[in-house]
Design a protein around this motif. Structure first.
Motif, mmCIF file in Angstrom:
data_model
loop_
_atom_site.group_PDB
_atom_site.id
_atom_site.type_symbol
_atom_site.label_atom_id
_atom_site.label_comp_id
_atom_site.label_asym_id
_atom_site.label_seq_id
_atom_site.Cartn_x
_atom_site.Cartn_y
_atom_site.Cartn_z
ATOM 1 N N ARG A 60 -12.248 50.495 51.918
ATOM 2 C CA ARG A 60 -13.464 50.340 52.743
ATOM 3 C C ARG A 60 -14.473 51.408 52.367
ATOM 4 N NH1 ARG A 60 -12.302 47.103 57.782
ATOM 5 N NH2 ARG A 60 -10.777 45.719 56.857
ATOM 6 N N VAL A 61 -15.729 51.074 52.511
ATOM 7 C CA VAL A 61 -16.780 52.062 52.343
ATOM 8 C C VAL A 61 -17.610 52.094 53.636
ATOM 9 C CG1 VAL A 61 -16.900 51.879 49.845
ATOM 10 C CG2 VAL A 61 -18.298 50.346 51.221
ATOM 11 N N PRO A 62 -18.324 53.162 53.937
ATOM 12 C CA PRO A 62 -18.641 54.290 53.071
ATOM 13 C C PRO A 62 -17.496 55.287 52.927
ATOM 14 C CG PRO A 62 -19.551 54.678 55.249
ATOM 15 C CD PRO A 62 -18.937 53.294 55.271
ATOM 16 N N VAL A 63 -17.522 55.945 51.753
ATOM 17 C CA VAL A 63 -16.689 57.118 51.531
ATOM 18 C C VAL A 63 -17.663 58.202 51.086
ATOM 19 C CG1 VAL A 63 -14.939 58.122 50.028
ATOM 20 C CG2 VAL A 63 -14.656 55.784 50.863
ATOM 21 N N LEU A 64 -17.530 59.388 51.652
ATOM 22 C CA LEU A 64 -18.384 60.494 51.213
ATOM 23 C C LEU A 64 -17.497 61.573 50.621
ATOM 24 C CD1 LEU A 64 -21.488 61.378 51.342
ATOM 25 C CD2 LEU A 64 -20.722 62.932 53.131
ATOM 26 N N ILE A 65 -17.876 62.030 49.439
ATOM 27 C CA ILE A 65 -17.152 63.159 48.842
ATOM 28 C C ILE A 65 -18.003 64.396 49.079
ATOM 29 C CG2 ILE A 65 -16.063 64.057 46.744
ATOM 30 C CD1 ILE A 65 -15.827 61.089 45.891
ATOM 31 N N VAL A 66 -17.436 65.283 49.860
ATOM 32 C CA VAL A 66 -18.152 66.509 50.252
ATOM 33 C C VAL A 66 -17.465 67.666 49.561
ATOM 34 C CG1 VAL A 66 -19.002 67.849 52.226
ATOM 35 C CG2 VAL A 66 -18.372 65.471 52.552
ATOM 36 N N GLY A 67 -18.113 68.193 48.528
ATOM 37 C CA GLY A 67 -17.521 69.323 47.794
ATOM 38 C C GLY A 67 -16.084 69.020 47.372
ATOM 39 N N GLY A 68 -15.811 67.809 46.897
ATOM 40 C CA GLY A 68 -14.477 67.440 46.397
ATOM 41 C C GLY A 68 -13.568 66.848 47.463
ATOM 42 N N ARG A 69 -13.922 66.967 48.762
ATOM 43 C CA ARG A 69 -13.094 66.410 49.844
ATOM 44 C C ARG A 69 -13.548 64.987 50.151
ATOM 45 N NH1 ARG A 69 -12.937 66.770 55.751
ATOM 46 N NH2 ARG A 69 -15.005 67.690 55.766
ATOM 47 N N VAL A 70 -12.541 64.079 50.266
ATOM 48 C CA VAL A 70 -12.880 62.673 50.515
ATOM 49 C C VAL A 70 -12.905 62.427 52.024
ATOM 50 C CG1 VAL A 70 -12.094 60.283 50.200
ATOM 51 C CG2 VAL A 70 -11.845 61.953 48.336
ATOM 52 N N VAL A 71 -14.037 61.967 52.550
ATOM 53 C CA VAL A 71 -14.136 61.665 53.981
ATOM 54 C C VAL A 71 -14.401 60.166 54.134
ATOM 55 C CG1 VAL A 71 -15.229 62.265 56.175
ATOM 56 C CG2 VAL A 71 -15.151 63.951 54.331
ATOM 57 N N GLU A 72 -13.556 59.488 54.934
ATOM 58 C CA GLU A 72 -13.699 58.045 55.151
ATOM 59 C C GLU A 72 -14.148 57.778 56.585
ATOM 60 O OE1 GLU A 72 -10.481 55.568 53.472
ATOM 61 O OE2 GLU A 72 -9.535 57.512 53.128
ATOM 62 N N ASP A 73 -14.740 56.603 56.763
ATOM 63 C CA ASP A 73 -15.226 56.122 58.058
ATOM 64 C C ASP A 73 -16.547 56.813 58.412
ATOM 65 O OD1 ASP A 73 -13.993 54.376 60.522
ATOM 66 O OD2 ASP A 73 -15.502 55.829 61.118
ATOM 67 N N SER A 74 -17.531 55.973 58.759
ATOM 68 C CA SER A 74 -18.884 56.512 58.960
ATOM 69 C C SER A 74 -18.944 57.540 60.096
ATOM 70 C CB SER A 74 -19.879 55.378 59.207
ATOM 71 O OG SER A 74 -19.502 54.621 60.326
ATOM 72 N N ALA A 75 -18.142 57.356 61.155
ATOM 73 C CA ALA A 75 -18.191 58.323 62.272
ATOM 74 C C ALA A 75 -17.670 59.689 61.806
ATOM 75 C CB ALA A 75 -17.379 57.800 63.460
ATOM 76 N N GLU A 76 -16.583 59.665 61.008
ATOM 77 C CA GLU A 76 -16.033 60.926 60.474
ATOM 78 C C GLU A 76 -17.030 61.572 59.520
ATOM 79 O OE1 GLU A 76 -13.265 62.255 61.538
ATOM 80 O OE2 GLU A 76 -13.071 60.519 62.854
ATOM 81 N N ILE A 77 -17.731 60.729 58.769
ATOM 82 C CA ILE A 77 -18.699 61.265 57.797
ATOM 83 C C ILE A 77 -19.857 61.971 58.522
ATOM 84 C CG2 ILE A 77 -20.365 60.635 55.989
ATOM 85 C CD1 ILE A 77 -18.382 58.416 55.135
ATOM 86 N N LEU A 78 -20.310 61.372 59.633
ATOM 87 C CA LEU A 78 -21.394 62.033 60.385
ATOM 88 C C LEU A 78 -20.928 63.401 60.889
ATOM 89 C CD1 LEU A 78 -23.260 59.340 62.534
ATOM 90 C CD2 LEU A 78 -23.568 59.951 60.144
ATOM 91 N N ALA A 79 -19.674 63.458 61.365
ATOM 92 C CA ALA A 79 -19.144 64.745 61.846
ATOM 93 C C ALA A 79 -19.073 65.737 60.682
ATOM 94 C CB ALA A 79 -17.774 64.534 62.476
ATOM 95 N N ALA A 80 -18.683 65.258 59.492
ATOM 96 C CA ALA A 80 -18.589 66.148 58.323
ATOM 97 C C ALA A 80 -19.984 66.648 57.924
ATOM 98 C CB ALA A 80 -17.930 65.413 57.153
ATOM 99 N N LEU A 81 -20.994 65.777 58.059
ATOM 100 C CA LEU A 81 -22.363 66.202 57.713
ATOM 101 C C LEU A 81 -22.875 67.244 58.706
ATOM 102 C CD1 LEU A 81 -24.028 62.826 56.602
ATOM 103 C CD2 LEU A 81 -23.304 64.731 55.151
ATOM 104 N N ASP A 82 -22.504 67.061 59.984
ATOM 105 C CA ASP A 82 -22.884 68.062 60.993
ATOM 106 C C ASP A 82 -22.225 69.403 60.697
ATOM 107 O OD1 ASP A 82 -24.801 67.025 62.624
ATOM 108 O OD2 ASP A 82 -23.498 66.673 64.354
#
Ligand SMILES: N[C@@H](CCC(=O)N[C@@H](CS)C(=O)NCC(=O)O)C(=O)O
Length: 256
Positions: A60-82
């Motif tokens: 499933r997408v979106p997947v965000l790679i943040v400095g090499g860490r894979v974050v899945e699910d849009s809600a988790e990604i928003l928390a990672a961006l915060d």
């Protein structure tokens, strides 16, 4: 001062949609969040769950790679961006507002999402418009087989979730009630939780933008556009976050 750590962020998404934008509501939500925060990001398009599985075991997408860490699910990604860049926040700091944001985001992701999926893949005429767009640049055998596979996969999903077993009139009336509910939540407020934009606004706006495409889904687009309060709110969200469904949410890449 906005932080722009290009190359730290990679967004894997379904792309190549109308006017080159993302065709996925949760991917659109991430575009809008990145723009809101002024973060730049590289984008990798995938075109099937098989390709998505290379980035995420769920496929499933979106997947965000943040400095090499894979974050899945849009809600988790928003928390990672915060966590990456707290200002401006997407999740309100006050626990009660945070809880409200979570509930509205989940409603958008799980209820509005399947209504949007039905308008695209469950409605026969819209389905034909969608697959024409999806496969317009594909080789002839993909043009032939692609729509059959997409129809089978999406209608099975819709049926398992429940929306697919409802009558069209019931789904249309559910959609109108959802739009009215959003207007009631807004009332006199600028955004869904008050004066400040939050993850709740992004989740709902990203979803509505994906069915406000008259060339693909004319009926829900018209129902959105006839609601003045909704349109005014959406204008405020777009002023801060762009419109991912039209391809203008993500900031342009930084000059090399
Ligand atoms: N709740 C998830 C939904 C993710 C999701 O279902 N994404 C769709 C695209 S809109 C997908 O990858 N579908 C491929 C599939 O279901 O195989 C989120 O918000 O990230």
């Amino acid at each position: 001062m906005v932080d722009t750590r290009l190359n730290d962020l990679v967004l894997i998404q379904y792309g190549g949609w109308v006017r080159g934008a993302t065709m996925s509501p949760p991917c659109g939500k991430i575009h809008m969040a990145l723009r809101f925060k002024g973060l730049r990001c590289r984008v990798q398009n995938v075109h099937s769950p098989f390709q998505a599985r290379r980035a995420s075991p769920r496929g499933r997408v979106p997947v965000l790679i943040v400095g090499g860490r894979v974050v899945e699910d849009s809600a988790e990604i928003l928390a990672a961006l915060d966590a990456l860049q707290p200002d401006p926040p997407l999740l309100p700091p006050a626990p009660e507002l945070r809880a409200r944001a979570r509930v509205i985001e989940d409603w958008a992701d799980e209820v509005l999402y399947f209504l949007a999926v039905w308008f695209r893949y469950g409605h026969e005429e819209n389905f034909r418009r969608v697959v024409r767009k999806l496969f317009e640049r594909s080789p002839w055998f993909v043009k032939l087989l692609g729509p059959v596979l997409v129809r089978r996969m999406m209608r099975r999903r819709l049926s398992c979730q429940g929306t697919g077993d409802k009558q069209a009139t019931a789904i249309e009336s559910e959609f109108c009630s959802a739009l009215d509910a959003i207007q009631s939540l807004l009332g006199e407020q600028a955004f869904l939780l008050g004066a400040r934009l939050s993850s709740a606004d992004l989740a709902v706006a990203a979803l509505l933008d994906q069915v406000d495409l008259p060339e693909v889904t004319p009926w829900p687009a018209a129902r959105i556009q006839e609601r003045a309060l909704l349109m005014a709110w959406r204008g405020r969200v777009r002023a801060l976050c762009g419109n991912a469904a039209a391809g203008d949410a993500l900031l342009p890449p930084a000059a090399a």
